[in-house]
Design a protein around this motif. Structure first.
Motif, PDB file in Angstrom:
ATOM      1  N   ASN A   8     -13.299  -1.560   2.963  1.00 52.69           N
ATOM      2  CA  ASN A   8     -12.449  -2.642   3.440  1.00 52.69           C
ATOM      3  C   ASN A   8     -13.294  -3.393   4.467  1.00 52.69           C
ATOM      4  O   ASN A   8     -13.564  -4.568   4.291  1.00 52.69           O
ATOM      5  CB  ASN A   8     -11.158  -2.063   4.032  1.00 52.69           C
ATOM      6  CG  ASN A   8     -10.128  -3.125   4.383  1.00 52.69           C
ATOM      7  OD1 ASN A   8     -10.380  -4.314   4.276  1.00 52.69           O
ATOM      8  ND2 ASN A   8      -8.968  -2.700   4.827  1.00 52.69           N
TER       9      ASN A   8
ATOM     10  N   ASP B 107       0.819  -1.221   0.000  1.00 57.38           N
ATOM     11  CA  ASP B 107       0.000   0.000   0.000  1.00 57.38           C
ATOM     12  C   ASP B 107       0.851   1.269   0.000  1.00 57.38           C
ATOM     13  O   ASP B 107       0.631   2.183  -0.802  1.00 57.38           O
ATOM     14  CB  ASP B 107      -0.898   0.022   1.248  1.00 57.38           C
ATOM     15  CG  ASP B 107      -2.098  -0.920   1.129  1.00 57.38           C
ATOM     16  OD1 ASP B 107      -2.384  -1.396   0.018  1.00 57.38           O
ATOM     17  OD2 ASP B 107      -2.750  -1.173   2.165  1.00 57.38           O
TER      18      ASP B 107
ATOM     19  N   SER C 127      -5.727   0.815   1.987  1.00 56.66           N
ATOM     20  CA  SER C 127      -6.287   1.222   3.267  1.00 56.66           C
ATOM     21  C   SER C 127      -5.741   2.604   3.586  1.00 56.66           C
ATOM     22  O   SER C 127      -4.626   2.951   3.185  1.00 56.66           O
ATOM     23  CB  SER C 127      -5.837   0.268   4.369  1.00 56.66           C
ATOM     24  OG  SER C 127      -6.463  -0.971   4.235  1.00 56.66           O
TER      25      SER C 127
ATOM     26  N   ARG D 190      -0.093  -8.919  14.610  1.00 56.57           N
ATOM     27  CA  ARG D 190       0.353  -8.012  13.558  1.00 56.57           C
ATOM     28  C   ARG D 190      -0.665  -6.871  13.461  1.00 56.57           C
ATOM     29  O   ARG D 190      -1.862  -7.111  13.410  1.00 56.57           O
ATOM     30  CB  ARG D 190       0.431  -8.732  12.218  1.00 56.57           C
ATOM     31  CG  ARG D 190       0.733  -7.801  11.034  1.00 56.57           C
ATOM     32  CD  ARG D 190      -0.532  -7.274  10.364  1.00 56.57           C
ATOM     33  NE  ARG D 190      -0.226  -6.316   9.303  1.00 56.57           N
ATOM     34  CZ  ARG D 190      -1.121  -5.819   8.456  1.00 56.57           C
ATOM     35  NH1 ARG D 190      -2.381  -6.199   8.531  1.00 56.57           N
ATOM     36  NH2 ARG D 190      -0.774  -4.947   7.548  1.00 56.57           N
TER      37      ARG D 190
ATOM     38  N   ARG E 240     -13.146  -4.790  11.185  1.00 52.20           N
ATOM     39  CA  ARG E 240     -12.010  -5.682  11.390  1.00 52.20           C
ATOM     40  C   ARG E 240     -12.241  -6.625  12.571  1.00 52.20           C
ATOM     41  O   ARG E 240     -12.805  -6.229  13.592  1.00 52.20           O
ATOM     42  CB  ARG E 240     -10.735  -4.848  11.597  1.00 52.20           C
ATOM     43  CG  ARG E 240     -10.542  -3.824  10.487  1.00 52.20           C
ATOM     44  CD  ARG E 240      -9.290  -2.988  10.691  1.00 52.20           C
ATOM     45  NE  ARG E 240      -8.078  -3.747  10.436  1.00 52.20           N
ATOM     46  CZ  ARG E 240      -7.458  -3.783   9.265  1.00 52.20           C
ATOM     47  NH1 ARG E 240      -7.929  -3.111   8.228  1.00 52.20           N
ATOM     48  NH2 ARG E 240      -6.351  -4.474   9.114  1.00 52.20           N
TER      49      ARG E 240
ATOM     50  N   ASN F 100      -8.318  -8.324  10.479  1.00 50.45           N
ATOM     51  CA  ASN F 100      -8.799  -7.861   9.177  1.00 50.45           C
ATOM     52  C   ASN F 100     -10.265  -8.248   9.029  1.00 50.45           C
ATOM     53  O   ASN F 100     -10.756  -9.111   9.763  1.00 50.45           O
ATOM     54  CB  ASN F 100      -7.974  -8.497   8.044  1.00 50.45           C
ATOM     55  CG  ASN F 100      -6.982  -7.525   7.414  1.00 50.45           C
ATOM     56  OD1 ASN F 100      -7.366  -6.518   6.838  1.00 50.45           O
ATOM     57  ND2 ASN F 100      -5.698  -7.822   7.561  1.00 50.45           N
TER      58      ASN F 100
HETATM   59  C1  TF8 Z   1      -4.136  -4.477   6.102  1.00 53.69           C
HETATM   60  C2  TF8 Z   1      -5.229  -3.893   5.233  1.00 53.69           C
HETATM   61  C3  TF8 Z   1      -5.055  -4.569   3.874  1.00 53.69           C
HETATM   62  C4  TF8 Z   1      -5.397  -3.722   2.691  1.00 53.69           C
HETATM   63  C5  TF8 Z   1      -4.969  -4.380   1.365  1.00 53.69           C
HETATM   64  C6  TF8 Z   1      -3.532  -4.726   1.317  1.00 53.69           C
HETATM   65  O1  TF8 Z   1      -4.429  -5.254   6.998  1.00 53.69           O
HETATM   66  O2  TF8 Z   1      -6.488  -4.117   5.785  1.00 53.69           O
HETATM   67  O3  TF8 Z   1      -5.827  -5.714   3.827  1.00 53.69           O
HETATM   68  O4  TF8 Z   1      -4.884  -2.449   2.780  1.00 53.69           O
HETATM   69  O5  TF8 Z   1      -5.253  -3.572   0.315  1.00 53.69           O
HETATM   70  O6  TF8 Z   1      -2.988  -4.138   5.845  1.00 53.69           O
END
Ligand code: TF8
Length: 335
Positions: A147, A74, A92, A171, A150, A211
């Motif tokens: 997105n 990203d 993101s 993470r 989460r 996520n």
């Molecule tokens: C993360 C984000 C990613 C997105 C993807 C890489 O956990 O939620 O899933 O930015 O486009 O880094």
């Protein structure tokens, strides 16, 4: 004299015909980089956006999507946009806070309660205000895509209360607000680019990640995780960013088509991702993960404990920005 006139006319005609920069639509190849995989609903959104662009530009504006971080993560892709060497990225907002600290507002834990609130804020005046800040950094945000909310997965134990976060190596995105949110809950938070997460989970370098279900599904994190908890601790948007130096070189018609078609793509992507959310959870369950939820009491406890993160990061995000989103939410909630 007559001959000269004819020659001049011929030249003028030739120049006119060979001046594609003056055309309403020129042939453009627009590279769109993605960290997630093609079967993520962003794939559906890009298809819908392309159909719209075909229609408006007579097939001149072409999107070429790259998946799974093939053009870099990203942050790396976003920097390529700023320097005008790549056209677009779906990213993101969270990894971009180093560049635009006020984007951290979207990382505040438990900011949005549901999709409707998120849509109203992103698609309204607040979203426009953030878009101005992005433009100052060389980035045109064509639209806010989803997105999603989460959720936490891990390979160690069931997480049903805040004490269960204790010691989990989680993470987080490269973002201080996420780092503090998880450390404040007792986890051992490690910032890491998305592209490294699967193998870090596989080798047990980390225990956990967070996520939306759809990402856990399409990036196959379920293959290397055992437990999942519906925490809904944050809603982080996707930004459909375009390189401002490149965008500025496009004709007004091209710019308008891109903006309008990114909204068409957004609507399709949001529809598909919301349909898929529960199906992804079923798939994760079928893969053998234990699915847990937080009781309303636990949710309230975690939420309350997380509020210190708002105070801690308010100045760095911008007090005006935090106050503006909270005021917006009050209005949306009819308070
Ligand atoms: C993360 C984000 C990613 C997105 C993807 C890489 O956990 O939620 O899933 O930015 O486009 O880094």
């Amino acid at each position: 004299m007559r001959k000269l006139l004819l020659t001049t006319t011929a030249i003028a005609f030739a120049v006119g015909a060979a001046a594609p920069a003056m055309a309403e639509f020129n042939s453009r190849n627009i590279r769109v980089s993605n960290g997630i995989n093609q079967d993520h609903p962003v794939g559906n959104g890009i298809k819908a956006m392309q159909a719209c662009l075909d229609d408006k530009s007579g097939g001149k504006l072409k999107l070429t999507a790259f998946w799974g971080g093939a053009l870099g993560g990203d942050l790396q892709a976003t920097q390529a946009l700023r320097s005008g060497v790549q056209e677009a990225v779906v990213t993101s907002s969270s990894p971009l806070v180093g560049l635009i600290p006020s984007l951290g507002v979207f990382d505040l834990p438990f900011l949005f309660a549901n999709d409707k609130e998120a849509d109203a804020v992103m698609d309204g005046a607040f979203g426009d205000m953030m878009n101005k800040k992005l433009e100052e950094q060389g980035l045109v945000n064509l639209a806010y895509w989803e997105n999603g909310f989460r959720n936490l997965s891990n390979s160690k134990h069931a997480v049903t209360k805040w004490e269960d976060f204790s010691g989990l190596k989680v993470r987080v995105m490269q973002n201080n607000i996420f780092l503090d949110t998880f450390q404040n809950l007792g986890a051992n938070a490690t910032p890491m680019a998305f592209g490294e997460v699967f193998s870090a989970l596989e080798t047990n370098a980390i225990d956990a990640q967070e996520n939306p279900y759809v990402t856990i599904d399409t990036s196959k994190f379920y293959e290397v995780q055992k437990y999942i908890t519906e925490t809904n601790h944050a809603y982080t948007p996707f930004l459909f960013l375009f390189s401002k130096p490149i965008f500025d070189s496009y004709t007004p018609e091209e710019q308008t088509a891109l903006r309008e078609c990114a909204v068409v793509g957004r609507d399709e992507e949001r529809k598909v991702i919301r349909d898929l959310n529960q199906k992804s959870l079923e798939k994760i369950k079928a893969a053998g993960l234990e699915v847990n939820s937080l009781s309303p009491e636990e949710q309230a406890r975690i939420r309350e404990k997380s509020m210190v993160v708002y105070e801690k990061h308010k100045a760095e995000i911008g007090a005006d920005v935090v106050d503006a989103v909270l005021a917006d939410l009050k209005k949306i909630r009819g308070q």
